[in-house]
Design a protein around this motif. Structure first.
Motif, PDB file in Angstrom:
ATOM      1  N   SER A   1     -42.790  14.447  -2.368  1.00  0.00           N
ATOM      2  CA  SER A   1     -44.583  14.658  -1.047  1.00  0.00           C
ATOM      3  C   SER A   1     -45.379  14.314  -2.066  1.00  0.00           C
ATOM      4  O   SER A   1     -46.546  13.727  -1.926  1.00  0.00           O
ATOM      5  N   LEU A   2     -45.099  13.856  -3.755  1.00  0.00           N
ATOM      6  CA  LEU A   2     -46.448  13.284  -4.377  1.00  0.00           C
ATOM      7  C   LEU A   2     -46.513  12.223  -3.433  1.00  0.00           C
ATOM      8  O   LEU A   2     -47.723  11.002  -3.784  1.00  0.00           O
ATOM      9  N   ASN A   3     -45.058  10.999  -3.197  1.00  0.00           N
ATOM     10  CA  ASN A   3     -45.386  10.058  -3.241  1.00  0.00           C
ATOM     11  C   ASN A   3     -45.978   9.310  -1.502  1.00  0.00           C
ATOM     12  O   ASN A   3     -47.282   8.368  -1.567  1.00  0.00           O
ATOM     13  N   LEU A   4     -45.754  10.434  -0.830  1.00  0.00           N
ATOM     14  CA  LEU A   4     -46.842  10.240   0.653  1.00  0.00           C
ATOM     15  C   LEU A   4     -48.181  10.691  -0.047  1.00  0.00           C
ATOM     16  O   LEU A   4     -48.510  10.257   0.605  1.00  0.00           O
ATOM     17  N   HIS A   5     -48.571  11.123  -1.027  1.00  0.00           N
ATOM     18  CA  HIS A   5     -49.929  11.666  -1.166  1.00  0.00           C
ATOM     19  C   HIS A   5     -50.352  10.258  -2.035  1.00  0.00           C
ATOM     20  O   HIS A   5     -51.745  10.589  -1.550  1.00  0.00           O
ATOM     21  N   GLY A   6     -49.939   9.677  -2.386  1.00  0.00           N
ATOM     22  CA  GLY A   6     -50.484   8.530  -3.607  1.00  0.00           C
ATOM     23  C   GLY A   6     -51.013   7.190  -1.887  1.00  0.00           C
ATOM     24  O   GLY A   6     -51.356   6.494  -2.315  1.00  0.00           O
ATOM     25  N   ARG A   7     -50.869   7.751  -1.191  1.00  0.00           N
ATOM     26  CA  ARG A   7     -51.049   6.730   0.313  1.00  0.00           C
ATOM     27  C   ARG A   7     -52.573   7.383   0.665  1.00  0.00           C
ATOM     28  O   ARG A   7     -52.975   6.472   1.221  1.00  0.00           O
ATOM     29  N   THR A   8     -52.667   8.228  -0.126  1.00  0.00           N
ATOM     30  CA  THR A   8     -54.647   8.571   0.804  1.00  0.00           C
ATOM     31  C   THR A   8     -55.410   8.201  -0.674  1.00  0.00           C
ATOM     32  O   THR A   8     -56.380   7.237   0.260  1.00  0.00           O
ATOM     33  N   HIS A   9     -54.712   7.433  -1.770  1.00  0.00           N
ATOM     34  CA  HIS A   9     -55.286   6.876  -2.221  1.00  0.00           C
ATOM     35  C   HIS A   9     -55.417   5.528  -2.351  1.00  0.00           C
ATOM     36  O   HIS A   9     -56.648   4.849  -2.026  1.00  0.00           O
TER      37      HIS A   9
ATOM     38  N   ALA B   1     -47.595  15.891 -10.660  1.00  0.00           N
ATOM     39  CA  ALA B   1     -49.127  15.722 -10.916  1.00  0.00           C
ATOM     40  C   ALA B   1     -49.370  14.112  -9.985  1.00  0.00           C
ATOM     41  O   ALA B   1     -48.944  13.031 -10.204  1.00  0.00           O
ATOM     42  N   CYS B   2     -50.690  14.105  -9.751  1.00  0.00           N
ATOM     43  CA  CYS B   2     -51.106  12.405  -9.447  1.00  0.00           C
ATOM     44  C   CYS B   2     -51.671  12.079  -9.877  1.00  0.00           C
ATOM     45  O   CYS B   2     -53.049  12.801 -10.908  1.00  0.00           O
ATOM     46  N   ASP B   3     -51.752  11.156 -10.380  1.00  0.00           N
ATOM     47  CA  ASP B   3     -52.703  10.451 -12.214  1.00  0.00           C
ATOM     48  C   ASP B   3     -54.121  10.097 -11.320  1.00  0.00           C
ATOM     49  O   ASP B   3     -55.213   9.815 -12.173  1.00  0.00           O
ATOM     50  N   VAL B   4     -54.204  10.149 -10.895  1.00  0.00           N
ATOM     51  CA  VAL B   4     -55.788   9.610  -9.757  1.00  0.00           C
ATOM     52  C   VAL B   4     -56.844  10.295  -9.815  1.00  0.00           C
ATOM     53  O   VAL B   4     -57.739  10.412 -10.047  1.00  0.00           O
ATOM     54  N   CYS B   5     -55.718  11.870  -9.338  1.00  0.00           N
ATOM     55  CA  CYS B   5     -57.065  13.009  -8.739  1.00  0.00           C
ATOM     56  C   CYS B   5     -55.950  14.364  -9.150  1.00  0.00           C
ATOM     57  O   CYS B   5     -57.666  15.507  -8.995  1.00  0.00           O
ATOM     58  N   SER B   6     -54.671  14.815 -10.033  1.00  0.00           N
ATOM     59  CA  SER B   6     -54.726  15.236 -10.296  1.00  0.00           C
ATOM     60  C   SER B   6     -54.155  16.478  -9.698  1.00  0.00           C
ATOM     61  O   SER B   6     -54.221  17.608  -9.419  1.00  0.00           O
ATOM     62  N   ALA B   7     -53.914  16.281  -8.405  1.00  0.00           N
ATOM     63  CA  ALA B   7     -53.067  17.222  -7.285  1.00  0.00           C
ATOM     64  C   ALA B   7     -51.906  17.080  -7.574  1.00  0.00           C
ATOM     65  O   ALA B   7     -51.813  16.688  -7.761  1.00  0.00           O
ATOM     66  N   ALA B   8     -51.648  18.042  -7.059  1.00  0.00           N
ATOM     67  CA  ALA B   8     -50.037  18.457  -8.169  1.00  0.00           C
ATOM     68  C   ALA B   8     -49.006  19.121  -6.978  1.00  0.00           C
ATOM     69  O   ALA B   8     -49.876  19.668  -5.479  1.00  0.00           O
TER      70      ALA B   8
END
Length: 350
Positions: free
Chosen positions: A90-98, A77-84
């Protein structure tokens, strides 16, 4: 310096420990079981099968990740927006959206991307390469995801059915997105205006309306657009392509939504009603435009301060400042800011 020597010694030790070599590509591994797993990339052997859908994988960890697509488990899960997500990568790549990090840039047009795979897919738009082909009909696509979506059009490929309407899909996440049409769930919200959307790509496209970012350009008239699908529809203005045909009268249209609006002329259906005055309309867009009469909401030109009831009117007005004339006459060199004006002009050539 001591720290450097320790790491160098460690690296040398690791290199020396890789005594198992691949006879095909000469890759080296420290353990025999690592080599055995690697060899499957050459042989195509996939000994790990999914009990739900029979897909097979070369490694047990890949099967474990795949099973989460059936169970819905998303342990990262993402600590910023709770996306899982199903994997840590996949989580690490998602972190770049923030963070806004986009380390991979296109050398042709300068667009930047969060991953190399997105960049590679984008470059194919320039080269025209479509490496993913459908074995059923021969259609080819830029991305594997687009091929998977296309496969829904062939019978026998849809395993996940909607309990509400019976529609079926090839993948679980497609079914989940579809079900939101019935439930009205819109989990992706805009922090600026509160608008919410069923899918993250819809939110991303919406955010460009706030930022003014229009990264997709038309090579014919230099018009710019916030997402590729809108550019693709726009290109039909230049090509004259009208792939959507009315079964009642034979009229053809460049866009499917134009065809649907047209078909309501045959049925005289007006399903969208105004709660204030009872007026009814063929499309929701027409109803929304009508509601401005009741709300008094105005759209203002940031250049000259003029105000308009409709955003579409403001958009046309902005062309008087930019000088943009995207509609050109094929018979002469005249160009116009509005399609209606071009149609009127064409009559002088008839």
């Amino acid at each position: 310096m001591k720290y450097f020597h320790v790491n160098l010694a460690t690296m040398q030790k690791q290199a020396e420990s890789k005594t198992h070599s691949c006879e095909v590509c000469n890759a080296k591994f420290s353990r025999k079981n690592y080599l055995k797993t690697h060899m499957r990339s050459h042989t195509g052997d996939k000994p790990y099968s999914c009990a739900t859908c029979s897909k097979s994988f070369s490694q047990s960890c890949h099967l474990k990740t795949h099973i989460r697509s059936h169970t819905g488990e998303r342990p990262f899960a993402c600590d910023v927006c709770s996306a899982a997500f199903t994997t840590k990568a996949s989580l690490n790549l998602h972190g770049r959206t923030h963070t806004g990090e986009k380390p991979h840039s296109c050398e042709v047009c300068g667009l930047a991307f969060t991953t190399t795979s997105l960049l590679e897919s984008h470059i194919r738009r320039h080269t025209g390469e479509k490496p993913f082909s459908c074995e059923e009909c021969g259609s080819s696509f830029i991305r594997k995801a687009h091929l998977k979506l296309h496969m829904q059009s062939h019978p026998g490929q849809k395993q996940y059915a909607c309990d509400i309407c019976g529609s079926s899909f090839t993948m679980m996440y497609m079914l989940k997105m579809h079900v939101r049409k019935h439930t009205g769930e819109k989990p992706y919200s805009c922090d600026l205006c509160g608008s919410s959307f069923r899918m993250k790509p819809y939110l991303n496209a919406h955010m460009r309306r706030h930022s003014g970012d229009r990264p997709y350009s038309c090579n014919a008239c230099n018009s710019k657009f916030s997402n590729y699908s809108i550019l693709k529809k726009h290109l039909r203005i230049h090509s004259g392509e009208k792939p959507y045909t009315c079964g009642e009268c034979g009229s053809s249209f460049a866009r499917n939504d134009y065809l649907k609006m047209h078909q309501k002329m045959h049925t005289e259906e007006r399903p969208h009603s105004c709660a204030v005055c009872g007026s009814s309309f063929r499309t929701k867009a027409n109803l929304n435009a009508h509601m401005h009469m009741h709300s008094g909401e105005k759209h203002y030109c940031q250049v000259c301060g003029s105000e308009f009831s409709y955003y579409s009117t403001l958009k046309r007005h902005m062309q008087t400042h930019s000088g943009e004339r995207p509609y050109s006459c094929e018979m002469c060199t005249s160009s116009f800011s509005r399609k209606e004006t071009l149609k009127t002009h064409m009559k002088i050539h008839v």
